[in-house]
Write an enzyme that holds these catalytic residues in place. Sequence first.
Site, PDB file in Angstrom:
ATOM      1  N   LYS A 146     -48.885 -63.240 -33.628  1.00 15.27           N
ATOM      2  CA  LYS A 146     -47.969 -63.981 -32.741  1.00 15.27           C
ATOM      3  C   LYS A 146     -47.848 -65.409 -33.264  1.00 15.27           C
ATOM      4  O   LYS A 146     -48.351 -66.372 -32.676  1.00 15.27           O
ATOM      5  CB  LYS A 146     -48.461 -63.921 -31.280  1.00 15.27           C
ATOM      6  CG  LYS A 146     -47.332 -64.169 -30.282  1.00 15.27           C
ATOM      7  CD  LYS A 146     -47.687 -63.681 -28.899  1.00 15.27           C
ATOM      8  CE  LYS A 146     -46.735 -64.164 -27.821  1.00 15.27           C
ATOM      9  NZ  LYS A 146     -45.330 -63.788 -27.973  1.00 15.27           N
ATOM     10  N   LEU A 202     -45.157 -56.736 -32.687  1.00 13.41           N
ATOM     11  CA  LEU A 202     -46.198 -57.410 -31.920  1.00 13.41           C
ATOM     12  C   LEU A 202     -46.723 -56.417 -30.875  1.00 13.41           C
ATOM     13  O   LEU A 202     -45.925 -55.764 -30.189  1.00 13.41           O
ATOM     14  CB  LEU A 202     -45.617 -58.641 -31.207  1.00 13.41           C
ATOM     15  CG  LEU A 202     -46.651 -59.414 -30.391  1.00 13.41           C
ATOM     16  CD1 LEU A 202     -47.594 -60.183 -31.301  1.00 13.41           C
ATOM     17  CD2 LEU A 202     -45.982 -60.355 -29.410  1.00 13.41           C
TER      18      LEU A 202
HETATM   19  C1  LIG Z   1     -41.308 -60.214 -31.088  1.00 12.90           C
HETATM   20  C2  LIG Z   1     -41.932 -59.878 -29.769  1.00 12.90           C
HETATM   21  N1  LIG Z   1     -42.342 -58.621 -29.546  1.00 12.90           N
HETATM   22  C3  LIG Z   1     -42.888 -58.266 -28.374  1.00 12.90           C
HETATM   23  C4  LIG Z   1     -43.047 -59.181 -27.337  1.00 12.90           C
HETATM   24  C5  LIG Z   1     -43.656 -58.740 -26.037  1.00 12.90           C
HETATM   25  O1  LIG Z   1     -44.972 -59.205 -25.900  1.00 12.90           O
HETATM   26  P1  LIG Z   1     -45.615 -59.466 -24.474  1.00 12.90           P
HETATM   27  O2  LIG Z   1     -45.376 -58.233 -23.666  1.00 12.90           O
HETATM   28  O3  LIG Z   1     -47.042 -59.677 -24.752  1.00 12.90           O
HETATM   29  O4  LIG Z   1     -44.930 -60.659 -23.877  1.00 12.90           O
HETATM   30  C6  LIG Z   1     -42.656 -60.503 -27.542  1.00 12.90           C
HETATM   31  C7  LIG Z   1     -42.828 -61.497 -26.481  1.00 12.90           C
HETATM   32  O5  LIG Z   1     -42.404 -62.618 -26.570  1.00 12.90           O
HETATM   33  C8  LIG Z   1     -42.089 -60.871 -28.786  1.00 12.90           C
HETATM   34  O6  LIG Z   1     -41.687 -62.134 -29.032  1.00 12.90           O
END
Ligand SMILES: Cc1ncc(COP(=O)(O)O)c(C=O)c1O
Length: 282
Positions: A146, A202
């Site tokens: 992230k 992610l």
């Molecule tokens: C590229 C990306 N994928 C997935 C997610 C989802 O992650 P989360 O559910 O932990 O917010 C995010 C959240 O900002 C993201 O930026």
Amino acid sequence: MTDIVYLNGDLVAKDSAKISVLDRGFLFADGVYEVIPVYNSTPFRLKQHLSRLNACLMQLDIANPHSAIEWKNIIATLIQRNGGGHLAIYLQVTRGVSKERNHLLDANMTPTVLLMASKLTVAEQNIQSITATLLNDIRWLHCDIKSIALLGNIMLSNKARQSGHDEAILHRDGLVTEGAASNVFMVKHRELFTPPQNQLILGGITRDVIIELAEASGLKVHQQDIHIDQLLSADEVWISSSAREISPIRQIDDKIIGSGIIGPVASVLHSEFQAFKKTLIN
Ligand SMILES: Cc1ncc(COP(=O)(O)O)c(C=O)c1O
């Protein structure tokens, strides 16, 4: 009232918070972040967010500047100083300030820690459908980190916006990866599909909650490759994230998904998600 930020141990007004021009986050996007949803002043899935933060810091070889209990206390103070309620806590750790601009790392750098709060609007909304566009995933090959280096995501989000859509759904060689700021799910014949967790996506905290809720309610969940043709012929598609929870997609480019209305599986999981949140925050 979300004007107080936490910067390296101090609580200061957003306007007066300052970082060095030699901070490697500013110069190189050398850092990671989290967005933690807060419902009724209580952080949601904090343990999981802190554990992902730790894993990402480890991947970049940045020492975690705080223990879990220290993070909890910082976040609790920030929530309180920003009036509580439904918030999104933005947490960023960069490698810190270098002596000079140099790709190579200085030894013993002290990470820069910044936390900010903003209103979490999704917490007060009913489920709403959105539209998406399919775009080539132009990002690097470590989307599991992230990273604050979000140039690819920014370009893709804005391309979606410019063509009148709310999100970009990304693919590599025809295989769906994730949204520009979200994970992707689809339903076919009442079974749930989402791309596998690997370096190309992610590992979303909301994604995990949805998988848990779906499995608990007896739905079959497949974490496997999804071709864009399968996505376009799905009965339901939605994206998930901390900021958007579950957002059903009614249309991808010119293609109406399913019957173009919010599907039954998305509706049920959205209700379960709301109920689950309440059990944790009451
Ligand atoms: C590229 C990306 N994928 C997935 C997610 C989802 O992650 P989360 O559910 O932990 O917010 C995010 C959240 O900002 C993201 O930026």
